[in-house]
Motif scaffolding. Structure first.
Motif, PDB file in Angstrom:
ATOM      1  N   ALA A 174       0.885  -1.122  -0.063  1.00 47.73           N
ATOM      2  CA  ALA A 174       0.007  -0.105  -0.024  1.00 47.73           C
ATOM      3  C   ALA A 174       0.875   1.186  -0.055  1.00 47.73           C
ATOM      4  N   VAL A 175       2.107   1.092   0.520  1.00 49.02           N
ATOM      5  CA  VAL A 175       2.791   2.393   0.486  1.00 49.02           C
ATOM      6  C   VAL A 175       4.159   2.375  -0.481  1.00 49.02           C
ATOM      7  N   LYS A 176       4.127   1.483  -1.271  1.00 43.92           N
ATOM      8  CA  LYS A 176       5.433   1.329  -2.204  1.00 43.92           C
ATOM      9  C   LYS A 176       5.432   2.270  -3.219  1.00 43.92           C
ATOM     10  N   GLY A 177       6.430   2.913  -3.342  1.00 42.34           N
ATOM     11  CA  GLY A 177       6.665   4.190  -4.328  1.00 42.34           C
ATOM     12  C   GLY A 177       6.120   5.635  -3.680  1.00 42.34           C
ATOM     13  N   ARG A 178       5.840   5.480  -2.440  1.00 41.06           N
ATOM     14  CA  ARG A 178       5.288   6.732  -1.790  1.00 41.06           C
ATOM     15  C   ARG A 178       5.972   6.784  -0.396  1.00 41.06           C
ATOM     16  N   PHE A 179       6.337   5.866   0.189  1.00 38.86           N
ATOM     17  CA  PHE A 179       7.132   6.050   1.530  1.00 38.86           C
ATOM     18  C   PHE A 179       8.411   5.478   1.300  1.00 38.86           C
ATOM     19  N   THR A 180       9.274   6.114   2.146  1.00 39.06           N
ATOM     20  CA  THR A 180      10.833   5.831   2.130  1.00 39.06           C
ATOM     21  C   THR A 180      11.288   5.624   3.544  1.00 39.06           C
ATOM     22  N   ILE A 181      11.742   4.514   3.944  1.00 38.49           N
ATOM     23  CA  ILE A 181      12.356   4.235   5.373  1.00 38.49           C
ATOM     24  C   ILE A 181      13.957   4.339   5.150  1.00 38.49           C
ATOM     25  N   SER A 182      14.520   5.195   6.150  1.00 45.08           N
ATOM     26  CA  SER A 182      15.946   4.971   6.015  1.00 45.08           C
ATOM     27  C   SER A 182      16.449   5.217   7.709  1.00 45.08           C
ATOM     28  N   ARG A 183      17.608   5.004   7.669  1.00 48.08           N
ATOM     29  CA  ARG A 183      18.236   4.957   9.032  1.00 48.08           C
ATOM     30  C   ARG A 183      19.545   5.787   9.069  1.00 48.08           C
ATOM     31  N   ASP A 184      19.971   6.433  10.347  1.00 44.78           N
ATOM     32  CA  ASP A 184      21.294   7.175  10.564  1.00 44.78           C
ATOM     33  C   ASP A 184      21.772   6.367  11.814  1.00 44.78           C
ATOM     34  N   ASN A 185      22.623   5.513  11.655  1.00 41.05           N
ATOM     35  CA  ASN A 185      23.000   4.811  12.710  1.00 41.05           C
ATOM     36  C   ASN A 185      24.000   5.650  13.574  1.00 41.05           C
ATOM     37  N   ALA A 186      24.626   6.629  12.973  1.00 35.52           N
ATOM     38  CA  ALA A 186      25.192   7.485  13.939  1.00 35.52           C
ATOM     39  C   ALA A 186      24.383   8.490  14.893  1.00 35.52           C
ATOM     40  N   LYS A 187      23.163   8.603  14.524  1.00 32.43           N
ATOM     41  CA  LYS A 187      22.144   9.298  15.355  1.00 32.43           C
ATOM     42  C   LYS A 187      21.412   8.583  16.005  1.00 32.43           C
ATOM     43  N   ASN A 188      21.413   7.045  15.646  1.00 37.37           N
ATOM     44  CA  ASN A 188      20.392   6.165  16.291  1.00 37.37           C
ATOM     45  C   ASN A 188      18.860   6.656  15.995  1.00 37.37           C
ATOM     46  N   THR A 189      18.853   7.049  14.741  1.00 39.59           N
ATOM     47  CA  THR A 189      17.496   7.532  14.536  1.00 39.59           C
ATOM     48  C   THR A 189      16.978   6.864  13.106  1.00 39.59           C
ATOM     49  N   VAL A 190      15.875   6.387  12.935  1.00 40.47           N
ATOM     50  CA  VAL A 190      15.250   6.042  11.823  1.00 40.47           C
ATOM     51  C   VAL A 190      14.041   6.876  11.210  1.00 40.47           C
ATOM     52  N   TYR A 191      13.789   7.218  10.146  1.00 38.48           N
ATOM     53  CA  TYR A 191      13.051   8.097   9.311  1.00 38.48           C
ATOM     54  C   TYR A 191      11.937   7.177   8.451  1.00 38.48           C
ATOM     55  N   LEU A 192      10.930   7.823   8.450  1.00 40.31           N
ATOM     56  CA  LEU A 192       9.904   7.313   7.689  1.00 40.31           C
ATOM     57  C   LEU A 192       9.329   8.667   6.585  1.00 40.31           C
ATOM     58  N   GLN A 193       9.934   8.607   5.458  1.00 35.58           N
ATOM     59  CA  GLN A 193       9.384   9.847   4.604  1.00 35.58           C
ATOM     60  C   GLN A 193       8.289   9.315   3.820  1.00 35.58           C
ATOM     61  N   MET A 194       7.072  10.192   3.978  1.00 36.59           N
ATOM     62  CA  MET A 194       5.754   9.713   3.679  1.00 36.59           C
ATOM     63  C   MET A 194       5.393  10.846   2.476  1.00 36.59           C
ATOM     64  N   ASN A 195       5.282  10.691   1.266  1.00 36.38           N
ATOM     65  CA  ASN A 195       4.837  11.444   0.110  1.00 36.38           C
ATOM     66  C   ASN A 195       3.488  10.815  -0.361  1.00 36.38           C
ATOM     67  N   SER A 196       2.872  11.991  -1.046  1.00 37.88           N
ATOM     68  CA  SER A 196       1.453  11.553  -1.752  1.00 37.88           C
ATOM     69  C   SER A 196       0.578  11.054  -0.670  1.00 37.88           C
ATOM     70  N   LEU A 197       0.468  11.654   0.368  1.00 33.06           N
ATOM     71  CA  LEU A 197      -0.513  11.188   1.552  1.00 33.06           C
ATOM     72  C   LEU A 197      -1.719  10.768   0.887  1.00 33.06           C
ATOM     73  N   ARG A 198      -2.680   9.861   1.625  1.00 35.27           N
ATOM     74  CA  ARG A 198      -3.954   9.686   1.195  1.00 35.27           C
ATOM     75  C   ARG A 198      -4.575   9.441   2.757  1.00 35.27           C
ATOM     76  N   PRO A 199      -6.125   9.732   2.717  1.00 31.35           N
ATOM     77  CA  PRO A 199      -6.836   9.763   3.816  1.00 31.35           C
ATOM     78  C   PRO A 199      -6.819   8.335   4.245  1.00 31.35           C
ATOM     79  N   GLU A 200      -6.450   7.187   3.609  1.00 31.37           N
ATOM     80  CA  GLU A 200      -6.402   5.767   4.417  1.00 31.37           C
ATOM     81  C   GLU A 200      -4.908   5.687   5.068  1.00 31.37           C
ATOM     82  N   ASP A 201      -4.204   6.562   4.821  1.00 30.38           N
ATOM     83  CA  ASP A 201      -2.642   6.503   5.730  1.00 30.38           C
ATOM     84  C   ASP A 201      -2.902   7.112   6.952  1.00 30.38           C
TER      85      ASP A 201
END
Length: 123
Positions: A62-89
């Motif tokens: 449902a999120v392929k092509g719209r969401f991107t997960i990434s991590r910065d191990n130096a900051k112990n942080t994980v991100y979720l970039q969410m584009n083209s958001l829909r009401p069902e998100d």
């Protein structure tokens, strides 16, 4: 023990973008696979995206092509970039940490959970 703290949720309009962040702290937190789940009332928590230590990624269809997960191990942080958001998100999004990526993808939950951050997509 690993502590997870999410941030970045909010109210956006359809088509907008949002970036969630999750800071991990505690014992060897940088050695865990990380994931994002979401849950709406009355439904089970579902895996949205996950990333392993090697950088391998998993996305639910449902999120392929719209969401991107990434991590910065130096900051112990994980991100979720969410584009083209829909009401069902619209959901509460939870950060998760597990010793193995497979725990996420096999539907076995997680070793640790954050408290969640609400994302609302509405016009």
């Amino acid at each position: 023990q690993v502590q997870l703290v999410e941030s970045g949720g909010g109210l956006v309009q359809p088509g907008d973008s949002l970036r969630l962040s999750c800071v991990a702290s505690g014992r060897a937190s940088s050695t865990y696979a990380m994931g994002w789940f979401r849950q709406v009332p009355g439904k089970e928590r579902e895996l949205v995206a996950a990333i392993g230590l090697s950088g391998v990624r998993y996305y639910t269809d449902a999120v392929k092509g719209r969401f991107t997960i990434s991590r910065d191990n130096a900051k112990n942080t994980v991100y979720l970039q969410m584009n083209s958001l829909r009401p069902e998100d619209t959901a509460v999004y939870y950060c998760a940490a597990a010793l193995q990526l497979g725990r996420f993808t096999r539907g076995n939950g997680s070793d640790y959970w954050g408290e969640g951050t609400l994302v609302t997509v509405s016009s």
